[in-house]
Write an enzyme that holds these catalytic residues in place. Structure first.
Site, short mmCIF file in Angstrom:
data_model
loop_
_atom_site.label_atom_id
_atom_site.label_comp_id
_atom_site.label_asym_id
_atom_site.label_seq_id
_atom_site.Cartn_x
_atom_site.Cartn_y
_atom_site.Cartn_z
N CYS A 176 2.76 3.31 -3.61
CA CYS A 176 3.14 2.27 -2.63
C CYS A 176 4.04 1.20 -3.24
CB CYS A 176 1.89 1.62 -2.05
SG CYS A 176 0.82 2.81 -1.23
N HIS A 208 3.88 -5.05 0.97
CA HIS A 208 3.44 -3.69 1.33
C HIS A 208 2.39 -3.74 2.44
CE1 HIS A 208 2.01 0.32 1.16
NE2 HIS A 208 0.88 0.00 0.55
N ASN A 211 0.01 2.58 6.88
CA ASN A 211 0.52 2.49 5.51
C ASN A 211 1.42 3.70 5.24
OD1 ASN A 211 0.91 2.58 2.77
ND2 ASN A 211 -1.22 2.19 2.21
#
Ligand code: UT7
Length: 344
Positions: free
Chosen positions: A117, A271, A301
């Site tokens: 990520c 993020h 996500n």
């Protein structure tokens, strides 16, 4: 006047997500969960999943083409592709090379980068370094993942979190000089556009709290795939606690490096892992939540995709304006984390 030196700036961006939408009710239909629980605990309402064998280079092509078109770049203008992903099409060739072929670029370097990520932050950092070293003038930095390929749909604590998506940026040299001459410019810190400060970190000793995939240490076999051993395994609470602390820490650090106060930052583009992580970070930093934009409700996500997708949407909505101070931050598997402070 306080001055700052910069080597590169983001000159254009693009994004793409698959068409197929899966809402929280999809999970509620077969698992002991509900739209209410997922929305409250994560902020996610729906996510996009790529269908069939759509790989990450295919999904990223539209994002990359959009970034090139938005900046008025031809394929010949691109000196390199840095492709941040942990869901490459294959072990090899790299997704960067597959995308290069799709875009019809022949002369540039291309490689994948695995920082989960944190991938887009790592990608920009590496590209900025290559530009600073005079090895490239324009680098296509892609942050993209198809995490639907690693979801264990029977694991109610992780399956709802992840979606697929791709974002792309062209990172350009601030200098018009040819390679070999001055590669940075100095200017007024209140107006110069570009990447001001970078903080890139990792701690492999914590890697066990978030893992996925097969590889040389976990060879793919029919039994392992059937048992979902290749899927995402996560200690959600530990990742959550670490993320809030780490995001606040690197955010403060990039501000300190430049002498800019955290209160001066216009947008905290962080993020998109969990709405409550974003709220926790805002609280720790003492900043209003309105400065922390989010689209997690619609995409979940998307790993390396979250930051470039959100930036592109902000540009399209007119929320990101020239001169804005933007603080990018992310935490991901590895554990990796990092932040970049830039002026748009
Ligand atoms: O990009 C980095 C990757 N990932 C992340 O950043 C994710 C970080 N972690 C998180 O976002 C959160 O930890 C989750 C959203 C995954 C979970 O939220 P939580 O508030 O930490 O819940 P929890 O794991 O503490 O579980 C609370 C309860 C448990 O029940 P008990 O033990 O209290 O009886 C779980 O079994 O909620 C239960 N639970 C669920 N209930 C309904 C877990 N998943 C679900 C579910 N539906 N889907």
């Amino acid at each position: 006047m306080k001055t700052i030196s910069v080597c590169s700036y983001i000159s254009s961006m693009g994004m793409s997500v698959p068409d197929k939408v899966s809402t929280n009710d999809y999970f509620a239909a077969y698992l002991d969960t509900s739209d209410e629980w997922i929305s409250e605990r994560s902020g996610i309402k729906e996510r996009r999943w790529a269908e069939g064998d759509i790989g990450i280079s295919e999904l990223s092509e539209r994002a990359a083409r959009q970034a090139l078109a938005n900046g008025g770049f031809t394929p010949q203008d691109i000196d390199g592709i840095v492709f941040a992903t942990v869901t490459p099409d294959y072990a090899f060739p790299s997704s960067a090379c597959l995308l290069q072929k799709r875009l019809g670029i022949t002369q540039c370097f291309a490689f994948d980068l695995a920082a989960a990520c944190s991938g887009f932050i790592y990608g920009l950092s590496v590209a900025d370094g290559l530009i600073a070293a005079g090895r490239a003038r324009n680098i296509l930095v892609v942050g993209a993942d198809v995490l639907s390929s690693l979801i264990n749909k029977q694991d109610r604590s992780t399956c709802f979190l992840f979606g697929d998506g791709a974002g792309a940026a062209v990172l350009s040299s601030v200098s018009n000089n040819e390679t070999g001459s001055k590669r940075y410019i100095e200017g007024n810190i209140t107006e110069l556009s570009g990447l001001y400060a970078i903080d890139m970190r990792s701690d492999g000793s914590l890697g066990g709290i978030l893992t996925a995939g097969t590889g040389s240490a976990l060879r793919a076999s029919a039994e392992r795939i059937a048992a979902n051993e290749h899927c995402i395994k996560m200690d959600g609470r530990e990742v959550f606690k670490f993320a809030v602390r780490a995001l606040a820490d690197v955010s403060l650090n990039v501000c300190q490096k430049t002498g800019i106060n955290i209160s001066e930052v216009t947008h905290f583009v962080s993020h998109q892992a969990n709405m409550r992580i974003l709220q926790g970070m805002a609280k720790q930093l003492g900043i209003p939540e309105e400065r922390v934009p989010s689209n997690i409700a619609r995409y979940g996500n998307t790993s390396a995709g979250t930051i470039p997708i959100l930036l592109t949407e902000m540009i399209d909505l007119g929320r990101l304006k020239k001169g804005d101070l933007v603080l990018l931050s992310a935490v991901g598997a590895g554990i990796t984390w990092g932040a970049i402070l830039l002026r748009w």
